[in-house]
Design a protein around this motif. Structure first.
Motif, mmCIF file in Angstrom:
data_model
loop_
_atom_site.group_PDB
_atom_site.id
_atom_site.type_symbol
_atom_site.label_atom_id
_atom_site.label_comp_id
_atom_site.label_asym_id
_atom_site.label_seq_id
_atom_site.Cartn_x
_atom_site.Cartn_y
_atom_site.Cartn_z
ATOM 1 N N LEU A 183 15.911 -7.307 -8.657
ATOM 2 C CA LEU A 183 14.777 -6.745 -9.392
ATOM 3 C C LEU A 183 14.462 -5.301 -9.020
ATOM 4 O O LEU A 183 13.502 -4.726 -9.551
ATOM 5 C CB LEU A 183 13.529 -7.602 -9.155
ATOM 6 C CG LEU A 183 13.574 -9.050 -9.668
ATOM 7 C CD1 LEU A 183 12.231 -9.728 -9.435
ATOM 8 C CD2 LEU A 183 13.935 -9.099 -11.150
ATOM 9 N N SER A 184 15.238 -4.722 -8.133
ATOM 10 C CA SER A 184 14.885 -3.389 -7.629
ATOM 11 C C SER A 184 14.910 -2.324 -8.714
ATOM 12 O O SER A 184 14.218 -1.307 -8.606
ATOM 13 C CB SER A 184 15.820 -2.988 -6.487
ATOM 14 O OG SER A 184 17.168 -2.925 -6.945
ATOM 15 N N LYS A 185 15.705 -2.516 -9.773
ATOM 16 C CA LYS A 185 15.765 -1.535 -10.862
ATOM 17 C C LYS A 185 14.880 -1.931 -12.039
ATOM 18 O O LYS A 185 14.736 -1.160 -13.000
ATOM 19 C CB LYS A 185 17.214 -1.388 -11.343
ATOM 20 C CG LYS A 185 18.192 -0.887 -10.288
ATOM 21 C CD LYS A 185 17.833 0.528 -9.846
ATOM 22 C CE LYS A 185 18.924 1.143 -9.002
ATOM 23 N NZ LYS A 185 19.066 0.475 -7.689
ATOM 24 N N ALA A 186 14.285 -3.125 -12.006
ATOM 25 C CA ALA A 186 13.433 -3.572 -13.105
ATOM 26 C C ALA A 186 12.069 -2.891 -13.033
ATOM 27 O O ALA A 186 11.605 -2.488 -11.963
ATOM 28 C CB ALA A 186 13.260 -5.089 -13.050
ATOM 29 N N ARG A 187 11.417 -2.787 -14.207
ATOM 30 C CA ARG A 187 10.044 -2.277 -14.211
ATOM 31 C C ARG A 187 9.114 -3.404 -13.761
ATOM 32 O O ARG A 187 9.148 -4.498 -14.308
ATOM 33 C CB ARG A 187 9.648 -1.786 -15.600
ATOM 34 C CG ARG A 187 8.233 -1.162 -15.621
ATOM 35 C CD ARG A 187 7.931 -0.550 -16.975
ATOM 36 N NE ARG A 187 8.861 0.519 -17.297
ATOM 37 C CZ ARG A 187 8.780 1.760 -16.836
ATOM 38 N NH1 ARG A 187 7.770 2.088 -16.017
ATOM 39 N NH2 ARG A 187 9.663 2.677 -17.173
ATOM 40 N N VAL A 188 8.288 -3.115 -12.780
ATOM 41 C CA VAL A 188 7.358 -4.101 -12.226
ATOM 42 C C VAL A 188 5.938 -3.723 -12.638
ATOM 43 O O VAL A 188 5.536 -2.559 -12.522
ATOM 44 C CB VAL A 188 7.464 -4.159 -10.679
ATOM 45 C CG1 VAL A 188 6.408 -5.111 -10.112
ATOM 46 C CG2 VAL A 188 8.860 -4.607 -10.265
ATOM 47 N N ILE A 189 5.186 -4.708 -13.136
ATOM 48 C CA ILE A 189 3.773 -4.517 -13.469
ATOM 49 C C ILE A 189 2.964 -5.161 -12.343
ATOM 50 O O ILE A 189 3.002 -6.377 -12.150
ATOM 51 C CB ILE A 189 3.397 -5.177 -14.805
ATOM 52 C CG1 ILE A 189 4.420 -4.838 -15.892
ATOM 53 C CG2 ILE A 189 1.995 -4.771 -15.215
ATOM 54 C CD1 ILE A 189 4.501 -3.379 -16.250
ATOM 55 N N GLY A 190 2.244 -4.344 -11.572
ATOM 56 C CA GLY A 190 1.511 -4.866 -10.427
ATOM 57 C C GLY A 190 0.060 -4.443 -10.429
ATOM 58 O O GLY A 190 -0.371 -3.610 -11.232
ATOM 59 N N ASN A 191 -0.711 -5.039 -9.512
ATOM 60 C CA ASN A 191 -2.103 -4.624 -9.313
ATOM 61 C C ASN A 191 -2.150 -3.350 -8.473
ATOM 62 O O ASN A 191 -1.147 -2.932 -7.891
ATOM 63 C CB ASN A 191 -2.898 -5.732 -8.625
ATOM 64 C CG ASN A 191 -3.022 -6.982 -9.473
ATOM 65 O OD1 ASN A 191 -2.861 -8.086 -8.978
ATOM 66 N ND2 ASN A 191 -3.316 -6.823 -10.751
ATOM 67 N N GLN A 192 -3.356 -2.797 -8.378
ATOM 68 C CA GLN A 192 -3.500 -1.535 -7.661
ATOM 69 C C GLN A 192 -3.364 -1.734 -6.152
ATOM 70 O O GLN A 192 -3.579 -2.838 -5.645
ATOM 71 C CB GLN A 192 -4.836 -0.859 -8.000
ATOM 72 C CG GLN A 192 -6.070 -1.647 -7.588
ATOM 73 C CD GLN A 192 -6.589 -2.520 -8.693
ATOM 74 O OE1 GLN A 192 -5.829 -3.267 -9.314
ATOM 75 N NE2 GLN A 192 -7.897 -2.458 -8.940
ATOM 76 N N PRO A 193 -2.999 -0.679 -5.429
ATOM 77 C CA PRO A 193 -2.901 -0.773 -3.965
ATOM 78 C C PRO A 193 -4.204 -1.297 -3.353
ATOM 79 O O PRO A 193 -5.297 -0.995 -3.823
ATOM 80 C CB PRO A 193 -2.635 0.682 -3.544
ATOM 81 C CG PRO A 193 -1.945 1.279 -4.722
ATOM 82 C CD PRO A 193 -2.592 0.652 -5.928
ATOM 83 N N GLY A 194 -4.062 -2.091 -2.307
ATOM 84 C CA GLY A 194 -5.211 -2.699 -1.646
ATOM 85 C C GLY A 194 -5.469 -4.124 -2.083
ATOM 86 O O GLY A 194 -6.253 -4.830 -1.450
#
Length: 297
Positions: A184-195
């Motif tokens: 998954l290192s080249k996939a686009r990841v949708i994540g929450n904000q830092p913290g």
């Protein structure tokens, strides 16, 4: 032989059911020493040993298992009696819910609260746990149900269970197992904000192979994050139960990865010296809903 009290029966029932003195203590908002004392008094009053203890583990005896049904019947009767006085519990409760948890369980929780305590009125805040902690600490929230909150002095933390989480993608994505951080290192990841817990999960998972996602988009809303993933914008980590309907409908898939994503602890948090009857009613309704839905591990 003395007659056991309702409090002792309750302590016995939840310890036997949950298989842990600490979990039972959290369920009843007690300290572990107080719970252990109630169990000791219960065994003394019924005149027999109810648990086998080995180190920190505790297992119900055969006699205890036979007692369980009667104990549940007693507690059900007490609950039924308490409903007649439910209208005496009233007030406004400013309560926060971690968004992923709320998206799945909040309708059932509020329905149960209205049914059991019609004069209790929640003022709801739904957001990431990290964004709600300051509001809880400075008094803008009376009570919050959070994912792995930071412990702060003067507050009580009650363990509710573990929320399963997983990598998730649209069904249009195809992955060759095993799916690893390198996959998954080249996939686009949708994540929450830092913290947030969600951001930490992403970073820690890739770090197991010394990697970082090449393309990481940040979204403050878990619900919108799920929508973006469903549309095929990218992949992400979400509470597994939150997307049950989308998985059943064939819009999303849970990705089995190596290493697996660890579940997240959900806790209720309140200022130790400020738990109103109305706030306690909310906790009871959350606990009952979780027992009925098996949302948490």
């Amino acid at each position: 032989m003395n007659r056991p009290s309702i409090a002792q029966i309750e302590a016995f029932y939840w310890t036997a059911t949950l298989g842990s003195v600490q979990k039972a203590a959290d369920r009843l908002c007690l300290s572990q020493p107080a719970m252990s004392l109630r169990l000791k008094e219960f065994e003394a009053n019924v005149g027999m040993r109810m648990f086998e203890r080995s180190g920190r583990s505790i297992t119900p005896t055969l006699q205890a298992q036979a007692f369980l049904r009667n104990a549940r019947a007693v507690l059900d009767s007490v609950d039924a009696l308490s409903l007649t006085g439910a209208t005496s519990v009233k007030g406004i409760v400013k309560v926060g819910f971690a968004e992923g948890f709320a998206l799945t369980c909040l309708p059932q929780i509020i329905a149960q609260l209205h049914r059991r305590y019609p004069e209790v009125h929640p003022e709801l805040t739904v957001a990431t746990s990290a964004s709600m902690e300051p509001a809880l600490h400075d008094g803008r929230l009376d009570l919050a149900f959070l994912a792995e909150p930071r412990e702060v002095g003067g507050f009580t933390y009650g363990d509710l269970g573990l929320q399963p989480t997983s990598w998730v993608a649209a069904t249009s994505f195809a992955f060759e197992p095993p799916v690893t951080p390198h996959t998954l290192s080249k996939a686009r990841v949708i994540g929450n904000q830092p913290g947030t817990i969600g951001y930490s999960q992403v970073v820690r998972w890739f770090a197991t192979e010394g990697l970082h996602p090449a393309q990481l988009d940040i979204c403050s809303s878990v619900a919108i994050q799920a929508k973006l993933i469903e549309s095929g914008t990218g992949v992400g980590i979400l509470p597994s139960r939150m997307i049950d309907d989308s998985v059943s409908a064939g819009r999303l898939q849970l990705i089995t990865t190596t290493p697996a994503i660890q579940p997240v602890a959900i806790l209720f948090v309140h200022r130790t010296d400020q738990l109103t009857p109305a706030a306690r009613a909310v906790i009871q309704c959350v606990q009952q809903t979780l027992e009925e839905t098996s949302y948490l591990l």
